[in-house]
Design a protein around this motif. Structure first.
Motif, short mmCIF file in Angstrom:
data_model
loop_
_atom_site.label_atom_id
_atom_site.label_comp_id
_atom_site.label_asym_id
_atom_site.label_seq_id
_atom_site.Cartn_x
_atom_site.Cartn_y
_atom_site.Cartn_z
N GLN A 185 10.80 1.27 3.86
CA GLN A 185 9.75 0.55 4.58
C GLN A 185 10.15 -0.86 4.99
O GLN A 185 9.41 -1.57 5.67
CB GLN A 185 8.47 0.49 3.72
CG GLN A 185 7.82 1.85 3.50
CD GLN A 185 7.41 2.51 4.80
OE1 GLN A 185 6.86 1.86 5.69
NE2 GLN A 185 7.69 3.78 4.95
N GLY A 209 0.83 -1.20 0.00
CA GLY A 209 0.00 0.00 0.00
C GLY A 209 0.86 1.25 0.00
O GLY A 209 2.08 1.19 0.20
N TYR A 224 2.71 3.61 14.26
CA TYR A 224 2.58 3.42 12.82
C TYR A 224 2.88 1.97 12.38
O TYR A 224 2.10 1.35 11.65
CB TYR A 224 3.53 4.42 12.14
CG TYR A 224 3.47 4.50 10.65
CD1 TYR A 224 2.91 5.60 10.00
CD2 TYR A 224 4.03 3.49 9.85
CE1 TYR A 224 2.88 5.68 8.62
CE2 TYR A 224 4.01 3.57 8.47
CZ TYR A 224 3.43 4.67 7.86
OH TYR A 224 3.41 4.74 6.50
N PHE A 250 -3.64 -1.59 -1.50
CA PHE A 250 -4.60 -0.68 -0.87
C PHE A 250 -4.03 0.72 -0.72
O PHE A 250 -2.84 0.96 -0.96
CB PHE A 250 -5.06 -1.25 0.48
CG PHE A 250 -3.97 -1.30 1.52
CD1 PHE A 250 -3.01 -2.29 1.52
CD2 PHE A 250 -3.92 -0.33 2.51
CE1 PHE A 250 -2.01 -2.34 2.49
CE2 PHE A 250 -2.93 -0.37 3.49
CZ PHE A 250 -1.98 -1.37 3.47
N ASP A 259 -1.99 -4.63 8.78
CA ASP A 259 -2.31 -4.62 7.34
C ASP A 259 -1.76 -5.87 6.64
O ASP A 259 -2.44 -6.49 5.81
CB ASP A 259 -1.63 -3.42 6.63
CG ASP A 259 -2.10 -2.07 7.13
OD1 ASP A 259 -3.21 -1.98 7.68
OD2 ASP A 259 -1.33 -1.09 6.96
N HIS A 308 -3.21 5.51 7.83
CA HIS A 308 -1.82 5.92 8.10
C HIS A 308 -1.59 7.39 7.76
O HIS A 308 -0.74 8.05 8.36
CB HIS A 308 -0.85 5.05 7.29
CG HIS A 308 -0.47 3.77 7.98
ND1 HIS A 308 -0.81 2.54 7.49
CD2 HIS A 308 0.23 3.54 9.11
CE1 HIS A 308 -0.34 1.60 8.31
NE2 HIS A 308 0.30 2.18 9.29
N MET A 344 0.66 -1.11 10.44
CA MET A 344 1.23 -1.66 9.21
C MET A 344 1.36 -3.18 9.32
O MET A 344 1.11 -3.92 8.36
CB MET A 344 2.58 -0.99 8.93
CG MET A 344 3.21 -1.47 7.65
SD MET A 344 4.42 -0.30 7.03
CE MET A 344 5.34 -1.36 5.93
N LYS A 364 0.61 5.46 1.40
CA LYS A 364 -0.24 6.37 2.17
C LYS A 364 -0.47 7.68 1.42
O LYS A 364 0.47 8.22 0.81
CB LYS A 364 0.32 6.61 3.58
CG LYS A 364 1.69 7.19 3.64
CD LYS A 364 2.12 7.37 5.08
CE LYS A 364 3.45 8.05 5.19
NZ LYS A 364 4.59 7.37 4.58
N1 TRP Z 1 4.05 2.50 5.35
C1 TRP Z 1 3.87 2.40 3.95
C2 TRP Z 1 4.41 3.68 3.30
O1 TRP Z 1 4.65 4.65 3.85
C3 TRP Z 1 2.44 2.23 3.57
C4 TRP Z 1 1.88 0.99 4.15
C5 TRP Z 1 0.96 0.90 5.15
C6 TRP Z 1 2.23 -0.35 3.78
N2 TRP Z 1 0.70 -0.40 5.43
C7 TRP Z 1 1.44 -1.20 4.62
C8 TRP Z 1 3.10 -0.90 2.83
C9 TRP Z 1 1.53 -2.57 4.51
C10 TRP Z 1 3.19 -2.29 2.74
C11 TRP Z 1 2.40 -3.12 3.59
O2 TRP Z 1 4.60 3.72 2.18
#
Ligand code: TRP
Ligand code: AMP
Length: 330
Positions: A149, A7, A127, A38, A134, A43, A131, A9
């Motif tokens: 990440q 994903g 945070y 997503f 997720d 976030h 995550m 944000k």
């Molecule tokens: N933290 C990621 C970013 O800043 C976005 C993200 C949120 C994400 N949940 C996740 C990425 C789960 C991979 C899996 O880009």
């Protein structure tokens, strides 16, 4: 079938760094994996953001997902906030991560060091907990992300070890961070020792930026002493960054890009070629984005995506609720 999940944000306008490090790779998984992509809108609330801006950024990201080649028939595209199981699993897994490890996360240290210590929100500290929820909610095998990440996915892996050991069964699937072969960290064009991030208009290239302005920024990119084109991050951070961008968009290795420019001894000519490759790629994306942004497709895709995502998420959440002993979760 194995699962892939990732994903982005919606905190700002997407950059070429987001594209090369993350977005471009998301579609690589949609043929061989069950692919879940997503928008991490919850976030985005971890730092102050204008509500209208959040709304528009979210819509833009979905349109860009589609414009960059994600096929909603193959990839489940959804909003984090449309699947309440993310918040429910977050409430459980937060008890298996420690404040010490959360305070050692690079992203948290970077952001909080620039803030007034007494007004750092709990959300930015926690945070990586959301995550982890997720990722775990979809039994993801792989998580495609850029370099910054990776640490959060690794913390999620620690959580899996800890949780599964505590309940003595494989409740959570172990996720693996996966990164692009080339371009896991695209640097700013104005200061190639700093990461290209959504908040640096001079050094950034935005995916929805005017093409002329993109060309100008590349032609003006900070470069290094000398006139030869080769990859060396210490001696030639600017040239190395442009070579990385070129190699990624051409789908070739850094060595192949170096070979291509070995007889070029003028930075101006080199930059012109890099600019034309970037402009070509981004103009294709913008063309598709313009077709999508004012159509019903975004709402249709999100509605269908939420239903599909919820089905998987609900099953995993029930499994976890039963494991920890929440009553009546049969
Ligand atoms: N933290 C990621 C970013 O800043 C976005 C993200 C949120 C994400 N949940 C996740 C990425 C789960 C991979 C899996 O880009
Ligand atoms: P963010 O902008 O923090 O929401 O990041 C979204 C995704 O893009 C994450 O997988 C990041 O790792 C990736 N990303 C962000 N900036 C860059 C960059 N400069 N180079 C490579 N990947 C990046």
């Amino acid at each position: 079938m194995k699962r892939s999940l990732s994903g982005i944000k919606p905190t700002g306008k997407l950059t070429l760094g987001n594209y090369i490090g993350a977005l471009k790779n998301f579609k690589n998984y949609q043929d061989e994996y069950e692919n879940f992509i997503f928008v991490a809108d919850l976030h985005a609330l971890t730092l102050p953001i204008d509500s209208k801006e959040l709304y528009q950024n979210t819509k833009d990201i979905v349109a860009l997902y589609l414009a960059c080649g994600l096929d909603p028939k193959k990839t489940t595209i959804f909003l984090q906030s449309d699947v309440s199981e993310h918040s429910e699993l977050n409430a459980i897994v937060q008890n298996y991560l420690y404040m010490g490890e959360l305070s050692r996360m690079t992203q948290f240290k970077d952001i909080s060091s620039k803030m007034n210590q007494s007004s750092i929100g709990l959300g930015i500290f926690a945070y990586p907990v959301l995550m982890a929820a997720d990722i775990l909610l979809y039994d993801a095998d792989v998580v495609p992300v850029g370099e910054d990440q990776k640490q959060h996915v690794e913390l999620c892996r620690d959580l899996v070890h800890r949780f599964n050991a505590r309940y003595n069964e494989e409740v959570f699937k172990m996720p693996q961070p996966v990164m692009a072969k080339v371009g896991t960290r695209i640097m700013s064009l104005s200061d190639p020792t700093k990461k290209m991030s959504k908040s640096d208009p001079k050094g950034d290239i935005f995916l929805l930026e005017d093409l002329k302005s993109i060309e100008k920024k590349i032609m003006r990119a900070t470069t290094d002493l000398g006139s030869d084109i080769y990859y060396n991050k210490e001696e030639k951070p600017g040239i190395s960054n442009l070579l990385t961008i070129y190699a990624s968009l051409k789908n070739i290795s850094i060595e192949e890009a170096e070979e291509h420019f070995k007889d070029c001894h003028r930075y101006g000519d080199f930059k012109k070629e890099v600019a034309s490759v970037v402009v070509e790629e981004i103009s294709k994306i913008q063309e598709k984005y313009n077709e999508i942004i004012n159509s019903n497709l975004i709402d249709e895709v999100l509605k269908d995506g939420a239903i599909r995502a919820k089905k998987v998420a609900k099953n995993v959440l029930t499994r976890v609720q039963k494991t920890v002993g929440l009553y009546g979760k049969e």
